[in-house]
Motif scaffolding. Structure first.
Motif, PDB file in Angstrom:
ATOM      1  N   GLU A   1       2.558   1.744  -3.405  1.00  0.00           N
ATOM      2  CA  GLU A   1       1.604   2.211  -4.413  1.00  0.00           C
ATOM      3  C   GLU A   1       1.265   3.686  -4.215  1.00  0.00           C
ATOM      4  O   GLU A   1       1.196   4.456  -5.174  1.00  0.00           O
ATOM      5  CB  GLU A   1       0.327   1.368  -4.369  1.00  0.00           C
ATOM      6  CG  GLU A   1       0.507  -0.013  -4.944  1.00  0.00           C
ATOM      7  CD  GLU A   1      -0.751  -0.851  -4.833  1.00  0.00           C
ATOM      8  OE1 GLU A   1      -1.812  -0.307  -4.441  1.00  0.00           O
ATOM      9  OE2 GLU A   1      -0.675  -2.049  -5.135  1.00  0.00           O
ATOM     10  N   ARG A   2       1.051   4.094  -2.968  1.00  0.00           N
ATOM     11  CA  ARG A   2       0.749   5.504  -2.685  1.00  0.00           C
ATOM     12  C   ARG A   2       1.934   6.400  -3.050  1.00  0.00           C
ATOM     13  O   ARG A   2       1.757   7.474  -3.612  1.00  0.00           O
ATOM     14  CB  ARG A   2       0.408   5.700  -1.201  1.00  0.00           C
ATOM     15  CG  ARG A   2      -0.946   5.191  -0.827  1.00  0.00           C
ATOM     16  CD  ARG A   2      -2.065   6.063  -1.360  1.00  0.00           C
ATOM     17  NE  ARG A   2      -1.958   7.400  -0.802  1.00  0.00           N
ATOM     18  CZ  ARG A   2      -2.209   8.522  -1.451  1.00  0.00           C
ATOM     19  NH1 ARG A   2      -2.619   8.476  -2.695  1.00  0.00           N
ATOM     20  NH2 ARG A   2      -2.067   9.684  -0.891  1.00  0.00           N
TER      21      ARG A   2
ATOM     22  N   HIS B   1       0.834  -1.205   0.000  1.00  0.00           N
ATOM     23  CA  HIS B   1       0.000   0.000   0.000  1.00  0.00           C
ATOM     24  C   HIS B   1       0.869   1.257   0.000  1.00  0.00           C
ATOM     25  O   HIS B   1       0.615   2.188  -0.770  1.00  0.00           O
ATOM     26  CB  HIS B   1      -0.930   0.001   1.211  1.00  0.00           C
ATOM     27  CG  HIS B   1      -1.697   1.271   1.373  1.00  0.00           C
ATOM     28  ND1 HIS B   1      -2.729   1.617   0.536  1.00  0.00           N
ATOM     29  CD2 HIS B   1      -1.554   2.297   2.252  1.00  0.00           C
ATOM     30  CE1 HIS B   1      -3.196   2.801   0.910  1.00  0.00           C
ATOM     31  NE2 HIS B   1      -2.501   3.228   1.937  1.00  0.00           N
TER      32      HIS B   1
END
Length: 52
Positions: free
Chosen positions: A31-32, A28
Motif C-alpha cells: 500500500e505504501r 502495508h
C-alpha cells in the motif's frame, strides 16, 4: 504424551502468528509503495491491468 501435544500446538500457533504478521507487513508495504508511486512523476507511465 500431553506435553508433546501441547508443544506441537504451541509451535503451530507460533507459525500461524508469524504468517499473519508477514501478511500484514506485506500489505502495508504494498500500500505504501502504491501510494508513493501514485504521487511520483512516473504516474503517467502506470498501466492498469485487468485480467478476465
Amino acid at each position: 504424551m500431553i506435553s508433546v501435544v501441547k508443544t506441537y500446538a504451541a509451535s503451530k500457533n507460533k507459525n500461524l502468528n508469524l504468517l499473519a504478521a508477514q501478511a500484514v507487513l506485506q500489505n502495508h508495504l504494498l500500500e505504501r509503495f502504491l501510494e508513493r508511486l501514485s504521487k511520483s512523476e512516473h504516474t503517467d507511465k502506470l498501466e492498469s491491468r485487468k485480467e478476465c
